[in-house]
Motif scaffolding. Structure first.
Motif, PDB file in Angstrom:
ATOM      1  N   HIS A  26      -9.242  40.468 -39.560  1.00 51.80           N
ATOM      2  CA  HIS A  26      -8.711  40.563 -38.201  1.00 51.80           C
ATOM      3  C   HIS A  26      -9.750  41.099 -37.223  1.00 51.80           C
ATOM      4  O   HIS A  26      -9.746  40.713 -36.056  1.00 51.80           O
ATOM      5  N   ARG A  27     -10.643  41.992 -37.672  1.00 50.10           N
ATOM      6  CA  ARG A  27     -11.671  42.555 -36.787  1.00 50.10           C
ATOM      7  C   ARG A  27     -12.585  41.455 -36.262  1.00 50.10           C
ATOM      8  O   ARG A  27     -12.905  41.410 -35.084  1.00 50.10           O
ATOM      9  N   ARG A  28     -12.996  40.543 -37.147  1.00 53.94           N
ATOM     10  CA  ARG A  28     -13.873  39.453 -36.716  1.00 53.94           C
ATOM     11  C   ARG A  28     -13.141  38.553 -35.720  1.00 53.94           C
ATOM     12  O   ARG A  28     -13.683  38.189 -34.677  1.00 53.94           O
ATOM     13  N   ARG A  29     -11.914  38.217 -36.016  1.00 57.51           N
ATOM     14  CA  ARG A  29     -11.158  37.331 -35.126  1.00 57.51           C
ATOM     15  C   ARG A  29     -10.890  37.994 -33.778  1.00 57.51           C
ATOM     16  O   ARG A  29     -10.978  37.348 -32.738  1.00 57.51           O
ATOM     17  N   PHE A  30     -10.576  39.271 -33.797  1.00 59.58           N
ATOM     18  CA  PHE A  30     -10.382  40.021 -32.547  1.00 59.58           C
ATOM     19  C   PHE A  30     -11.659  39.983 -31.709  1.00 59.58           C
ATOM     20  O   PHE A  30     -11.606  39.762 -30.497  1.00 59.58           O
ATOM     21  N   ASN A  31     -12.801  40.175 -32.346  1.00 63.95           N
ATOM     22  CA  ASN A  31     -14.074  40.163 -31.620  1.00 63.95           C
ATOM     23  C   ASN A  31     -14.422  38.776 -31.099  1.00 63.95           C
ATOM     24  O   ASN A  31     -15.050  38.654 -30.048  1.00 63.95           O
ATOM     25  N   ALA A  32     -14.015  37.744 -31.810  1.00 64.82           N
ATOM     26  CA  ALA A  32     -14.213  36.379 -31.304  1.00 64.82           C
ATOM     27  C   ALA A  32     -13.421  36.185 -30.010  1.00 64.82           C
ATOM     28  O   ALA A  32     -13.925  35.605 -29.040  1.00 64.82           O
ATOM     29  N   ILE A  33     -12.200  36.698 -29.990  1.00 65.22           N
ATOM     30  CA  ILE A  33     -11.377  36.602 -28.778  1.00 65.22           C
ATOM     31  C   ILE A  33     -12.004  37.414 -27.643  1.00 65.22           C
ATOM     32  O   ILE A  33     -12.031  36.970 -26.492  1.00 65.22           O
ATOM     33  N   ALA A  63     -17.424  31.637 -29.516  1.00 60.44           N
ATOM     34  CA  ALA A  63     -16.217  32.365 -29.902  1.00 60.44           C
ATOM     35  C   ALA A  63     -15.432  31.587 -30.959  1.00 60.44           C
ATOM     36  O   ALA A  63     -14.957  32.169 -31.943  1.00 60.44           O
ATOM     37  N   TYR A  64     -15.316  30.287 -30.762  1.00 59.26           N
ATOM     38  CA  TYR A  64     -14.609  29.457 -31.739  1.00 59.26           C
ATOM     39  C   TYR A  64     -15.286  29.540 -33.105  1.00 59.26           C
ATOM     40  O   TYR A  64     -14.638  29.779 -34.125  1.00 59.26           O
ATOM     41  N   ARG A  65     -16.592  29.367 -33.106  1.00 58.35           N
ATOM     42  CA  ARG A  65     -17.344  29.481 -34.368  1.00 58.35           C
ATOM     43  C   ARG A  65     -17.289  30.910 -34.893  1.00 58.35           C
ATOM     44  O   ARG A  65     -17.360  31.147 -36.097  1.00 58.35           O
ATOM     45  N   GLY A  66     -17.152  31.868 -33.990  1.00 56.96           N
ATOM     46  CA  GLY A  66     -17.072  33.266 -34.365  1.00 56.96           C
ATOM     47  C   GLY A  66     -15.796  33.623 -35.103  1.00 56.96           C
ATOM     48  O   GLY A  66     -15.723  34.676 -35.743  1.00 56.96           O
ATOM     49  N   LEU A  67     -14.791  32.778 -35.038  1.00 58.15           N
ATOM     50  CA  LEU A  67     -13.582  33.029 -35.819  1.00 58.15           C
ATOM     51  C   LEU A  67     -13.910  33.122 -37.305  1.00 58.15           C
ATOM     52  O   LEU A  67     -13.213  33.787 -38.069  1.00 58.15           O
ATOM     53  N   GLU A  68     -15.006  32.494 -37.698  1.00 60.74           N
ATOM     54  CA  GLU A  68     -15.441  32.516 -39.105  1.00 60.74           C
ATOM     55  C   GLU A  68     -16.847  33.078 -39.288  1.00 60.74           C
ATOM     56  O   GLU A  68     -17.330  33.117 -40.414  1.00 60.74           O
ATOM     57  N   GLY A  74     -22.144  37.547 -32.280  1.00 60.95           N
ATOM     58  CA  GLY A  74     -23.339  38.233 -31.791  1.00 60.95           C
ATOM     59  C   GLY A  74     -24.115  37.375 -30.800  1.00 60.95           C
ATOM     60  O   GLY A  74     -24.565  37.859 -29.756  1.00 60.95           O
ATOM     61  N   VAL A  75     -24.259  36.102 -31.104  1.00 59.32           N
ATOM     62  CA  VAL A  75     -24.957  35.184 -30.190  1.00 59.32           C
ATOM     63  C   VAL A  75     -24.201  35.088 -28.862  1.00 59.32           C
ATOM     64  O   VAL A  75     -24.812  35.083 -27.783  1.00 59.32           O
ATOM     65  N   GLY A  76     -22.877  35.042 -28.928  1.00 60.10           N
ATOM     66  CA  GLY A  76     -22.075  35.006 -27.701  1.00 60.10           C
ATOM     67  C   GLY A  76     -22.326  36.230 -26.835  1.00 60.10           C
ATOM     68  O   GLY A  76     -22.468  36.123 -25.611  1.00 60.10           O
ATOM     69  N   TRP A  77     -22.410  37.420 -27.459  1.00 67.62           N
ATOM     70  CA  TRP A  77     -22.688  38.638 -26.688  1.00 67.62           C
ATOM     71  C   TRP A  77     -24.101  38.614 -26.116  1.00 67.62           C
ATOM     72  O   TRP A  77     -24.339  39.100 -25.006  1.00 67.62           O
ATOM     73  N   SER A 101     -22.657  46.874 -11.846  1.00 64.68           N
ATOM     74  CA  SER A 101     -21.774  46.613 -12.989  1.00 64.68           C
ATOM     75  C   SER A 101     -22.357  45.570 -13.944  1.00 64.68           C
ATOM     76  O   SER A 101     -22.228  45.706 -15.164  1.00 64.68           O
ATOM     77  N   SER A 102     -23.023  44.558 -13.435  1.00 66.84           N
ATOM     78  CA  SER A 102     -23.632  43.559 -14.318  1.00 66.84           C
ATOM     79  C   SER A 102     -24.816  44.151 -15.079  1.00 66.84           C
ATOM     80  O   SER A 102     -25.046  43.810 -16.241  1.00 66.84           O
ATOM     81  N   LEU A 103     -25.548  45.043 -14.434  1.00 66.04           N
ATOM     82  CA  LEU A 103     -26.651  45.716 -15.126  1.00 66.04           C
ATOM     83  C   LEU A 103     -26.102  46.568 -16.268  1.00 66.04           C
ATOM     84  O   LEU A 103     -26.628  46.540 -17.391  1.00 66.04           O
ATOM     85  N   GLY A 104     -25.041  47.314 -16.007  1.00 64.71           N
ATOM     86  CA  GLY A 104     -24.418  48.110 -17.058  1.00 64.71           C
ATOM     87  C   GLY A 104     -23.926  47.241 -18.201  1.00 64.71           C
ATOM     88  O   GLY A 104     -24.086  47.576 -19.376  1.00 64.71           O
ATOM     89  N   CYS A 105     -23.346  46.119 -17.860  1.00 63.67           N
ATOM     90  CA  CYS A 105     -22.866  45.176 -18.866  1.00 63.67           C
ATOM     91  C   CYS A 105     -24.045  44.621 -19.674  1.00 63.67           C
ATOM     92  O   CYS A 105     -23.951  44.456 -20.896  1.00 63.67           O
ATOM     93  N   ALA A 106     -25.159  44.368 -19.011  1.00 64.89           N
ATOM     94  CA  ALA A 106     -26.354  43.846 -19.687  1.00 64.89           C
ATOM     95  C   ALA A 106     -26.951  44.875 -20.647  1.00 64.89           C
ATOM     96  O   ALA A 106     -27.678  44.511 -21.572  1.00 64.89           O
ATOM     97  N   ILE A 107     -26.662  46.139 -20.440  1.00 66.61           N
ATOM     98  CA  ILE A 107     -27.130  47.192 -21.350  1.00 66.61           C
ATOM     99  C   ILE A 107     -26.127  47.388 -22.485  1.00 66.61           C
ATOM    100  O   ILE A 107     -26.510  47.585 -23.640  1.00 66.61           O
ATOM    101  N   CYS A 108     -24.855  47.297 -22.185  1.00 67.95           N
ATOM    102  CA  CYS A 108     -23.788  47.496 -23.166  1.00 67.95           C
ATOM    103  C   CYS A 108     -23.698  46.342 -24.171  1.00 67.95           C
ATOM    104  O   CYS A 108     -23.576  46.565 -25.375  1.00 67.95           O
ATOM    105  N   ASP A 109     -23.760  45.116 -23.682  1.00 69.48           N
ATOM    106  CA  ASP A 109     -23.531  43.935 -24.520  1.00 69.48           C
ATOM    107  C   ASP A 109     -24.474  43.809 -25.713  1.00 69.48           C
ATOM    108  O   ASP A 109     -24.034  43.445 -26.802  1.00 69.48           O
ATOM    109  N   PRO A 110     -25.782  44.101 -25.572  1.00 72.44           N
ATOM    110  CA  PRO A 110     -26.654  43.981 -26.751  1.00 72.44           C
ATOM    111  C   PRO A 110     -26.321  44.997 -27.844  1.00 72.44           C
ATOM    112  O   PRO A 110     -26.555  44.734 -29.018  1.00 72.44           O
ATOM    113  N   VAL A 111     -25.754  46.132 -27.462  1.00 72.36           N
ATOM    114  CA  VAL A 111     -25.321  47.115 -28.463  1.00 72.36           C
ATOM    115  C   VAL A 111     -24.219  46.485 -29.314  1.00 72.36           C
ATOM    116  O   VAL A 111     -24.249  46.540 -30.549  1.00 72.36           O
TER     117      VAL A 111
END
Length: 142
Positions: A26-33, A63-68, A74-77, A101-111
């Motif tokens: 469920h964790r992987r599927r949640f993250n895909a969503i 995200a679709y491929r991320g369901l599995e 990770g590539v999507g992020w 906000s986009s700069l903050g997102c650009a720092i958060c997303d790679p984590v």
């Protein structure tokens, strides 16, 4: 400068810790969503015109491929990170009234992406096992 970096990193780490409470698969599927939602976050602003639709389609595919596959999540992020940078440079932030906000997102997303590319392990379980090992070592049982 440091206050521009630390909160987004802590947000990314917090996201990984909190979602670690969700059991697999469920964790992987949640993250895909979640990455699918992130991929559509800029649509209402339309700062990059028709390219917003192309980007959303690319992240939706990930995200679709991320369901599995954690790798696709990770590539999507990472794709979202690049989109955040473009929006920051263009002056079209993800939150219109929060200039950086986009700069903050650009720092958060790679984590988040790095955690996903490592297979989205439960950081809670990892911390528990390290704690047990440390306690065993301290008690001389190791």
């Amino acid at each position: 400068m440091i206050m521009s970096v630390v909160p987004p990193v802590l947000i990314g780490l917090s996201y990984a810790v909190v979602t670690s409470l969700i059991r697999e698969p469920h964790r992987r599927r949640f993250n895909a969503i979640m990455v699918a939602g992130a991929g559509a976050a800029y649509l209402s602003g339309g700062g990059l015109g028709g390219w917003e639709f192309v980007f959303t389609a690319a992240v939706t595919y990930c995200a679709y491929r991320g369901l599995e596959s954690w790798t696709f999540i990770g590539v999507g992020w990472l794709l979202h990170t690049a989109w955040d940078v473009l929006h920051h440079l263009k002056g079209s932030p993800i939150i219109p009234f929060a200039h950086n906000s986009s700069l903050g997102c650009a720092i958060c997303d790679p984590v988040i992406a790095l955690w996903c590319l490592r297979g989205g392990p439960s950081l809670v379980d990892l911390a528990r096992s390290r704690w047990r090992l440390l306690n065993r070592f301290r008690s001389g049982a190791a």
